[in-house]
Design a protein around this motif. Structure first.
Motif, PDB file in Angstrom:
ATOM      1  N   TRP A   1       0.829  -1.202   0.000  1.00 16.32           N
ATOM      2  CA  TRP A   1       0.000   0.000   0.000  1.00 16.32           C
ATOM      3  C   TRP A   1       0.865   1.256   0.000  1.00 16.32           C
ATOM      4  O   TRP A   1       0.613   2.207  -0.757  1.00 16.32           O
ATOM      5  CB  TRP A   1      -0.905  -0.039   1.227  1.00 16.32           C
ATOM      6  CG  TRP A   1      -1.858   1.095   1.368  1.00 16.32           C
ATOM      7  CD1 TRP A   1      -3.050   1.269   0.725  1.00 16.32           C
ATOM      8  CD2 TRP A   1      -1.715   2.233   2.234  1.00 16.32           C
ATOM      9  NE1 TRP A   1      -3.662   2.432   1.137  1.00 16.32           N
ATOM     10  CE2 TRP A   1      -2.870   3.043   2.064  1.00 16.32           C
ATOM     11  CE3 TRP A   1      -0.738   2.625   3.152  1.00 16.32           C
ATOM     12  CZ2 TRP A   1      -3.045   4.229   2.767  1.00 16.32           C
ATOM     13  CZ3 TRP A   1      -0.922   3.816   3.840  1.00 16.32           C
ATOM     14  CH2 TRP A   1      -2.062   4.599   3.650  1.00 16.32           C
ATOM     15  N   VAL A   2       1.891   1.285   0.831  1.00 14.39           N
ATOM     16  CA  VAL A   2       2.787   2.441   0.913  1.00 14.39           C
ATOM     17  C   VAL A   2       3.537   2.646  -0.399  1.00 14.39           C
ATOM     18  O   VAL A   2       3.641   3.771  -0.915  1.00 14.39           O
ATOM     19  CB  VAL A   2       3.785   2.258   2.082  1.00 14.39           C
ATOM     20  CG1 VAL A   2       4.889   3.318   2.013  1.00 14.39           C
ATOM     21  CG2 VAL A   2       3.068   2.344   3.422  1.00 14.39           C
ATOM     22  N   GLU A   3       4.062   1.570  -0.947  1.00 16.59           N
ATOM     23  CA  GLU A   3       4.831   1.660  -2.201  1.00 16.59           C
ATOM     24  C   GLU A   3       3.960   2.141  -3.356  1.00 16.59           C
ATOM     25  O   GLU A   3       4.368   3.003  -4.140  1.00 16.59           O
ATOM     26  CB  GLU A   3       5.426   0.291  -2.536  1.00 16.59           C
ATOM     27  CG  GLU A   3       6.302   0.303  -3.781  1.00 16.59           C
ATOM     28  CD  GLU A   3       6.926  -1.053  -4.078  1.00 16.59           C
ATOM     29  OE1 GLU A   3       7.468  -1.218  -5.187  1.00 16.59           O
ATOM     30  OE2 GLU A   3       6.874  -1.942  -3.201  1.00 16.59           O
ATOM     31  N   ASN A   4       2.755   1.626  -3.432  1.00 10.79           N
ATOM     32  CA  ASN A   4       1.847   2.032  -4.512  1.00 10.79           C
ATOM     33  C   ASN A   4       1.484   3.506  -4.412  1.00 10.79           C
ATOM     34  O   ASN A   4       1.412   4.217  -5.425  1.00 10.79           O
ATOM     35  CB  ASN A   4       0.577   1.183  -4.480  1.00 10.79           C
ATOM     36  CG  ASN A   4       0.813  -0.245  -4.950  1.00 10.79           C
ATOM     37  OD1 ASN A   4       1.826  -0.536  -5.588  1.00 10.79           O
ATOM     38  ND2 ASN A   4      -0.108  -1.136  -4.638  1.00 10.79           N
ATOM     39  N   ARG A   5       1.262   3.986  -3.186  1.00  7.31           N
ATOM     40  CA  ARG A   5       0.903   5.400  -3.008  1.00  7.31           C
ATOM     41  C   ARG A   5       2.065   6.305  -3.416  1.00  7.31           C
ATOM     42  O   ARG A   5       1.859   7.358  -4.037  1.00  7.31           O
ATOM     43  CB  ARG A   5       0.497   5.691  -1.561  1.00  7.31           C
ATOM     44  CG  ARG A   5      -0.868   5.142  -1.183  1.00  7.31           C
ATOM     45  CD  ARG A   5      -1.331   5.707   0.155  1.00  7.31           C
ATOM     46  NE  ARG A   5      -1.707   7.106   0.059  1.00  7.31           N
ATOM     47  CZ  ARG A   5      -2.934   7.541  -0.222  1.00  7.31           C
ATOM     48  NH1 ARG A   5      -3.906   6.677  -0.455  1.00  7.31           N
ATOM     49  NH2 ARG A   5      -3.197   8.837  -0.262  1.00  7.31           N
ATOM     50  N   TYR A   6       3.285   5.933  -3.070  1.00  7.62           N
ATOM     51  CA  TYR A   6       4.437   6.769  -3.424  1.00  7.62           C
ATOM     52  C   TYR A   6       4.606   6.848  -4.939  1.00  7.62           C
ATOM     53  O   TYR A   6       4.780   7.936  -5.505  1.00  7.62           O
ATOM     54  CB  TYR A   6       5.719   6.246  -2.791  1.00  7.62           C
ATOM     55  CG  TYR A   6       6.928   7.051  -3.213  1.00  7.62           C
ATOM     56  CD1 TYR A   6       7.169   8.312  -2.672  1.00  7.62           C
ATOM     57  CD2 TYR A   6       7.797   6.574  -4.195  1.00  7.62           C
ATOM     58  CE1 TYR A   6       8.256   9.081  -3.082  1.00  7.62           C
ATOM     59  CE2 TYR A   6       8.880   7.333  -4.614  1.00  7.62           C
ATOM     60  CZ  TYR A   6       9.106   8.587  -4.053  1.00  7.62           C
ATOM     61  OH  TYR A   6      10.173   9.343  -4.481  1.00  7.62           O
ATOM     62  N   ASN A   7       4.571   5.685  -5.602  1.00 12.34           N
ATOM     63  CA  ASN A   7       4.762   5.666  -7.046  1.00 12.34           C
ATOM     64  C   ASN A   7       3.665   6.455  -7.756  1.00 12.34           C
ATOM     65  O   ASN A   7       3.935   7.185  -8.720  1.00 12.34           O
ATOM     66  CB  ASN A   7       4.789   4.224  -7.553  1.00 12.34           C
ATOM     67  CG  ASN A   7       6.033   3.474  -7.107  1.00 12.34           C
ATOM     68  OD1 ASN A   7       7.062   4.087  -6.838  1.00 12.34           O
ATOM     69  ND2 ASN A   7       5.954   2.165  -7.025  1.00 12.34           N
ATOM     70  N   GLN A   8       2.441   6.313  -7.291  1.00 12.15           N
ATOM     71  CA  GLN A   8       1.332   7.032  -7.899  1.00 12.15           C
ATOM     72  C   GLN A   8       1.458   8.539  -7.688  1.00 12.15           C
ATOM     73  O   GLN A   8       1.186   9.344  -8.586  1.00 12.15           O
ATOM     74  CB  GLN A   8      -0.003   6.539  -7.333  1.00 12.15           C
ATOM     75  CG  GLN A   8      -1.234   7.228  -7.909  1.00 12.15           C
ATOM     76  CD  GLN A   8      -1.335   7.072  -9.414  1.00 12.15           C
ATOM     77  OE1 GLN A   8      -1.148   5.970  -9.945  1.00 12.15           O
ATOM     78  NE2 GLN A   8      -1.617   8.164 -10.120  1.00 12.15           N
ATOM     79  N   PHE A   9       1.893   8.937  -6.498  1.00 14.66           N
ATOM     80  CA  PHE A   9       2.048  10.370  -6.206  1.00 14.66           C
ATOM     81  C   PHE A   9       3.120  10.982  -7.088  1.00 14.66           C
ATOM     82  O   PHE A   9       2.919  12.063  -7.674  1.00 14.66           O
ATOM     83  CB  PHE A   9       2.410  10.555  -4.737  1.00 14.66           C
ATOM     84  CG  PHE A   9       2.598  11.989  -4.327  1.00 14.66           C
ATOM     85  CD1 PHE A   9       1.521  12.862  -4.262  1.00 14.66           C
ATOM     86  CD2 PHE A   9       3.859  12.472  -4.006  1.00 14.66           C
ATOM     87  CE1 PHE A   9       1.691  14.185  -3.891  1.00 14.66           C
ATOM     88  CE2 PHE A   9       4.043  13.797  -3.632  1.00 14.66           C
ATOM     89  CZ  PHE A   9       2.957  14.657  -3.573  1.00 14.66           C
ATOM     90  N   LEU A  10       4.261  10.313  -7.206  1.00  8.40           N
ATOM     91  CA  LEU A  10       5.349  10.832  -8.026  1.00  8.40           C
ATOM     92  C   LEU A  10       4.900  10.969  -9.480  1.00  8.40           C
ATOM     93  O   LEU A  10       5.172  11.989 -10.141  1.00  8.40           O
ATOM     94  CB  LEU A  10       6.557   9.894  -7.930  1.00  8.40           C
ATOM     95  CG  LEU A  10       7.934  10.506  -8.195  1.00  8.40           C
ATOM     96  CD1 LEU A  10       8.243  11.605  -7.179  1.00  8.40           C
ATOM     97  CD2 LEU A  10       9.012   9.440  -8.157  1.00  8.40           C
ATOM     98  N   HIS A  11       4.182   9.987  -9.962  1.00 10.54           N
ATOM     99  CA  HIS A  11       3.672  10.026 -11.340  1.00 10.54           C
ATOM    100  C   HIS A  11       2.675  11.176 -11.506  1.00 10.54           C
ATOM    101  O   HIS A  11       2.694  11.881 -12.530  1.00 10.54           O
ATOM    102  CB  HIS A  11       3.006   8.696 -11.684  1.00 10.54           C
ATOM    103  CG  HIS A  11       2.344   8.691 -13.036  1.00 10.54           C
ATOM    104  ND1 HIS A  11       3.055   8.682 -14.213  1.00 10.54           N
ATOM    105  CD2 HIS A  11       1.024   8.707 -13.385  1.00 10.54           C
ATOM    106  CE1 HIS A  11       2.219   8.696 -15.235  1.00 10.54           C
ATOM    107  NE2 HIS A  11       0.983   8.710 -14.759  1.00 10.54           N
ATOM    108  N   SER A  12       1.828  11.379 -10.509  1.00  8.09           N
ATOM    109  CA  SER A  12       0.813  12.442 -10.586  1.00  8.09           C
ATOM    110  C   SER A  12       1.464  13.822 -10.620  1.00  8.09           C
ATOM    111  O   SER A  12       1.029  14.711 -11.368  1.00  8.09           O
ATOM    112  CB  SER A  12      -0.149  12.355  -9.395  1.00  8.09           C
ATOM    113  OG  SER A  12      -0.879  11.149  -9.418  1.00  8.09           O
ATOM    114  N   VAL A  13       2.499  14.031  -9.809  1.00  8.04           N
ATOM    115  CA  VAL A  13       3.204  15.320  -9.800  1.00  8.04           C
ATOM    116  C   VAL A  13       3.878  15.565 -11.142  1.00  8.04           C
ATOM    117  O   VAL A  13       3.795  16.665 -11.710  1.00  8.04           O
ATOM    118  CB  VAL A  13       4.226  15.373  -8.649  1.00  8.04           C
ATOM    119  CG1 VAL A  13       5.085  16.631  -8.750  1.00  8.04           C
ATOM    120  CG2 VAL A  13       3.532  15.325  -7.293  1.00  8.04           C
TER     121      VAL A  13
END
Length: 387
Positions: free
Chosen positions: A364-376
């Motif tokens: 869950w933590v890893e997915n949120r980080y990768n998604q956030f970086l992609h969104s930015v």
């Protein structure tokens, strides 16, 4: 890209969830290879050194409760300039002149204006050709509308009504005149999309910057709660817990509360210990058998909810505290009614964290980080490539 990030309080370890959110965006933009300059106020009494990319424009009491006579000055500025009080407390000619000086000396591809209406008075100084993204941590006027409804004091009602009306006007103006609106929840995004901003409003799911606690870590108490209780929505949640949930708990449950602003808890309950500000929030929570998050009002996303989940400890939260979180690890319990909340806490206290639980949280933590970086990355690209 060269990015200018304008905020209220420079992110600090003494700060609130807003500081954490700000730092996530700053770190992400830097991780993507961009140059980021941060401008804002130093929290009163914070002597932590800043990096060369940070420009402070003075020292401020961020919380009104500790501002003393300064709050009267801010009230006068609010009346004189027809600003919301929450904006007037950050107003200064020094801030305006610093921004104008920076923009006259160099070009920035993107300007990130944080906290929506609180820095609305900076907008006239933000000239083209820079692209402006408003980072709205909350739909601020809704918070004051909530306070207006719940208040019984006539004077406070008038203050909250004025604040809600002016903040709503400021938010509408910023939404109409900025190239992008960045929000932290789908609810907030829906609000800003009404201003013909369907394509330029973006929702970001914030990452988590804590590590799971070792399941064998020594436990010294049953229920842990931490927050900035000087912020009224947080304080309301804490009061809800002790007024409505606490009576359903067994008398032997040990409870510890950390964070500024809950001094009223001292010596009030035989099984409750109030610690005030703690240097290491993760170390404090690591000794708890369960974490309680009894939020009942507020706006935006619950940063303390994300941090608690990331520790891989049993977490019991209200549906309000979990708003906007569609998928959750197996360690999280949702409970709406006080009795259900108390029962879930007792279940969480007795629970042992398994390897599968840990894997669930780590994924869950890893997915949120990768998604956030992609969104930015996507948001910055779209912003700078607009015609």
């Amino acid at each position: 890209m060269k990015i200018l990030n304008l905020t209220t309080a420079i992110p600090s370890r003494y700060g609130t969830g807003a500081d954490i959110a700000s730092q996530h965006f700053i770190d992400a933009m830097k991780a993507l290879g961009h140059s980021v300059s941060i401008v804002g106020y130093r929290r009163w009494g914070d002597r932590h050194p800043y990096g060369k990319d940070t420009i402070e424009v003075g020292e401020r009491h961020i919380e009104t409760s500790s501002a003393g006579i300064h709050s009267l000055l801010w009230a006068a500025i609010a009346l004189f300039r027809q600003l919301p009080y929450s904006s007037a407390k950050y107003y200064s000619n020094r801030y305006v002149q610093t921004v104008r000086s920076l923009l006259s000396q160099q070009h920035y591809d993107v300007i990130v204006l944080e906290h929506s209406s609180q820095l609305c008075w900076l907008k006239p100084a933000l000239v083209e050709p820079s692209k402006i993204a408003v980072l709205a941590h909350n739909v601020e006027h809704e918070i004051y509308q909530q306070r207006l409804k719940s208040s019984v004091d006539h004077l406070k009602k008038r203050v909250y009504q004025r604040e809600a009306q002016l903040v709503k006007q400021m938010e509408a103006n910023l939404a109409a005149t900025s190239e992008a609106i960045w929000t932290l929840s789908s609810h907030d995004a829906s609000y800003f999309r009404q201003f013909d901003k369907t394509d330029s409003v973006k929702v970001f799911e914030l990452p988590v910057n804590v590590s799971p606690v070792n399941p064998t870590h020594r436990k010294t108490y049953d229920i842990g709660m931490i927050g900035s209780w000087i912020w009224k929505p947080n304080a309301d949640g804490l009061c809800y817990f002790f007024d409505q949930v606490y009576p359903h708990l067994p008398a032997h449950c040990s409870i510890r509360v950390a964070g500024r602003g809950a001094e009223w808890l001292k010596d009030k309950y035989h099984n409750v210990e109030y610690l005030g500000f703690v240097e290491d929030a993760q170390a404090f929570l690591a000794e708890a058998r369960a974490i309680a998050i009894p939020s009942i009002c507020g706006g935006g996303v619950q940063l303390k909810t994300l941090e608690a989940i990331g520790l891989a400890l049993p977490v019991v939260a209200t549906p309000f505290a979990l708003r906007g979180l569609t998928t959750l690890p197996t360690t999280v319990y949702s409970a709406e009614q006080p009795g259900q909340f108390a029962q879930a806490i007792q279940t969480a206290i007795d629970r042992s964290i398994t390897p599968d639980d840990l894997e669930s949280v780590k994924t869950w933590v890893e997915n949120r980080y990768n998604q956030f970086l992609h969104s930015v990355e996507t948001a910055l690209t779209l912003l700078t490539h607009e015609a």
